[in-house]
Design a protein around this motif. Sequence first.
Motif, PDB file in Angstrom:
ATOM      1  N   ARG A 113     -25.322 108.720  65.333  1.00  0.00           N
ATOM      2  CA  ARG A 113     -24.252 109.325  64.662  1.00  0.00           C
ATOM      3  C   ARG A 113     -24.638 109.332  63.097  1.00  0.00           C
ATOM      4  O   ARG A 113     -25.302 108.709  62.644  1.00  0.00           O
ATOM      5  CB  ARG A 113     -22.862 108.337  64.880  1.00  0.00           C
ATOM      6  N   ARG A 114     -23.466 110.057  62.461  1.00  0.00           N
ATOM      7  CA  ARG A 114     -23.858 109.984  60.861  1.00  0.00           C
ATOM      8  C   ARG A 114     -23.246 108.633  60.265  1.00  0.00           C
ATOM      9  O   ARG A 114     -23.766 108.365  59.260  1.00  0.00           O
ATOM     10  CB  ARG A 114     -22.944 111.296  60.255  1.00  0.00           C
ATOM     11  N   THR A 115     -22.441 108.104  60.928  1.00  0.00           N
ATOM     12  CA  THR A 115     -21.880 106.930  60.519  1.00  0.00           C
ATOM     13  C   THR A 115     -22.060 105.787  61.508  1.00  0.00           C
ATOM     14  O   THR A 115     -22.217 106.058  62.719  1.00  0.00           O
ATOM     15  CB  THR A 115     -20.475 106.842  60.056  1.00  0.00           C
ATOM     16  N   TYR A 116     -21.920 104.260  61.419  1.00  0.00           N
ATOM     17  CA  TYR A 116     -22.063 103.460  62.411  1.00  0.00           C
ATOM     18  C   TYR A 116     -20.709 103.432  63.634  1.00  0.00           C
ATOM     19  O   TYR A 116     -19.797 103.844  63.286  1.00  0.00           O
ATOM     20  CB  TYR A 116     -22.087 102.186  61.948  1.00  0.00           C
ATOM     21  N   GLY A 117     -21.094 103.252  64.785  1.00  0.00           N
ATOM     22  CA  GLY A 117     -20.259 103.143  65.740  1.00  0.00           C
ATOM     23  C   GLY A 117     -19.404 101.838  65.789  1.00  0.00           C
ATOM     24  O   GLY A 117     -19.720 100.961  65.059  1.00  0.00           O
ATOM     25  N   PRO A 118     -18.622 101.776  66.702  1.00  0.00           N
ATOM     26  CA  PRO A 118     -17.534 100.520  66.543  1.00  0.00           C
ATOM     27  C   PRO A 118     -18.097  99.182  66.694  1.00  0.00           C
ATOM     28  O   PRO A 118     -17.765  98.432  65.887  1.00  0.00           O
ATOM     29  CB  PRO A 118     -16.362 100.845  67.512  1.00  0.00           C
ATOM     30  N   LEU A 119     -19.185  99.265  67.588  1.00  0.00           N
ATOM     31  CA  LEU A 119     -19.687  97.985  67.899  1.00  0.00           C
ATOM     32  C   LEU A 119     -20.698  97.660  66.664  1.00  0.00           C
ATOM     33  O   LEU A 119     -20.810  96.506  66.531  1.00  0.00           O
ATOM     34  CB  LEU A 119     -20.656  98.237  69.368  1.00  0.00           C
ATOM     35  N   GLN A 120     -21.439  98.632  66.223  1.00  0.00           N
ATOM     36  CA  GLN A 120     -22.374  98.315  65.123  1.00  0.00           C
ATOM     37  C   GLN A 120     -21.457  97.908  64.009  1.00  0.00           C
ATOM     38  O   GLN A 120     -22.040  96.898  63.284  1.00  0.00           O
ATOM     39  CB  GLN A 120     -22.952  99.607  64.673  1.00  0.00           C
ATOM     40  N   LYS A 121     -20.296  98.346  63.610  1.00  0.00           N
ATOM     41  CA  LYS A 121     -19.616  98.020  62.625  1.00  0.00           C
ATOM     42  C   LYS A 121     -18.983  96.611  62.713  1.00  0.00           C
ATOM     43  O   LYS A 121     -19.438  95.756  61.849  1.00  0.00           O
ATOM     44  CB  LYS A 121     -18.374  98.827  62.205  1.00  0.00           C
ATOM     45  N   LEU A 122     -18.594  96.172  63.661  1.00  0.00           N
ATOM     46  CA  LEU A 122     -18.237  94.925  64.019  1.00  0.00           C
ATOM     47  C   LEU A 122     -19.439  93.866  63.911  1.00  0.00           C
ATOM     48  O   LEU A 122     -19.052  92.759  63.616  1.00  0.00           O
ATOM     49  CB  LEU A 122     -17.591  94.686  65.551  1.00  0.00           C
ATOM     50  N   SER A 123     -20.372  94.312  64.675  1.00  0.00           N
ATOM     51  CA  SER A 123     -21.575  93.249  64.625  1.00  0.00           C
ATOM     52  C   SER A 123     -22.255  93.247  63.227  1.00  0.00           C
ATOM     53  O   SER A 123     -22.284  91.864  62.619  1.00  0.00           O
ATOM     54  CB  SER A 123     -22.750  94.011  65.496  1.00  0.00           C
ATOM     55  N   TYR A 124     -22.116  94.037  62.506  1.00  0.00           N
ATOM     56  CA  TYR A 124     -22.965  94.015  61.094  1.00  0.00           C
ATOM     57  C   TYR A 124     -21.846  93.254  60.217  1.00  0.00           C
ATOM     58  O   TYR A 124     -22.370  92.432  59.487  1.00  0.00           O
ATOM     59  CB  TYR A 124     -23.211  95.428  60.406  1.00  0.00           C
ATOM     60  N   PHE A 125     -20.748  93.587  60.369  1.00  0.00           N
ATOM     61  CA  PHE A 125     -19.741  92.720  59.552  1.00  0.00           C
ATOM     62  C   PHE A 125     -19.601  91.251  59.916  1.00  0.00           C
ATOM     63  O   PHE A 125     -19.603  90.522  58.817  1.00  0.00           O
ATOM     64  CB  PHE A 125     -18.315  93.654  60.044  1.00  0.00           C
ATOM     65  N   GLY A 126     -19.824  90.918  61.112  1.00  0.00           N
ATOM     66  CA  GLY A 126     -19.549  89.568  61.555  1.00  0.00           C
ATOM     67  C   GLY A 126     -21.009  89.026  61.003  1.00  0.00           C
ATOM     68  O   GLY A 126     -20.900  87.797  60.455  1.00  0.00           O
TER      69      GLY A 126
END
Length: 274
Positions: free
Chosen positions: A176-189
């Motif tokens: 994707r052009r931006t991160y998916g939901p699982l990526q966002k939550l993982s990187y945020f964590g």
Amino acid sequence: MKLTAERDGPIIRRHALTTRLTHWLWVICLFFLLLSGLQIFMARPDLYIGQQSGFAFDNSILSIGAGYQNGELVGVTRLFGSSFDTTGWLGAIGNAGTLQPQTFPSWLTVPSYRDLATGRVVHFFFAWVLVGTLLLWLVGSLINRHLSRDILPRGRDVAALPSDVADHARLRLHHRRTYGPLQKLSYFGVLFVALPLMIATGLTMSPGMNAWAPWTLDLFGGRQTARTIHFTVMLLLVLFVAVHIAMVLLAGPFNELRSMVTGRMRVDREEDAA
């Protein structure tokens, strides 16, 4: 099984220079922090809960050591009161064909031989590099909007999380052009929970920090508890890195690595239409 959607979409600019630079600095830092940290851990291969530790206290949750069974040296790891034979892996390591009492294999520590002083120097150096890199990433991500666009989870990300988890479970990996939901939550964590917690617990183990800010001991329930949290978060980061590498390999290593080297990445064809 189809691992990804069609990949003949456009090549876009995915990652800014700051994001790419800090990513590879983190790779270096975490590598040396892990191996030097295990060198330090060998000086006292036990984890406790509470303010104090020692023979007079029954608060050990992990202990790695060696003992003799039927006249032979064996590695013994105790976890929450249960004992496990870890000969050859932990506690008793083969060296030139002979088992030696040693917490970790030589290839898993920096330096490879027992040297607590050097291990501490290496660990503290890369710890401060990690802190500086995290601050650099934060400033850069605020300026280029990488933080708000790609990292901070939103309500729609939480709502889409179950389907995204299902796609990953079926190895349907998207570009994707931006991160998916699982990526966002993982990187945020990792960026806002795990790494700050590692830094905070590491500082709490410092006597100098305790003298300057004694409240840190109360915050984490004592130096020994902080050490246990520090070790546990390290294991979680190792797990994250292992999964991260697996996802890169499954999603197409050339495209993924190109995005972190040149900043450019080919996205799925349907992304072009979006």
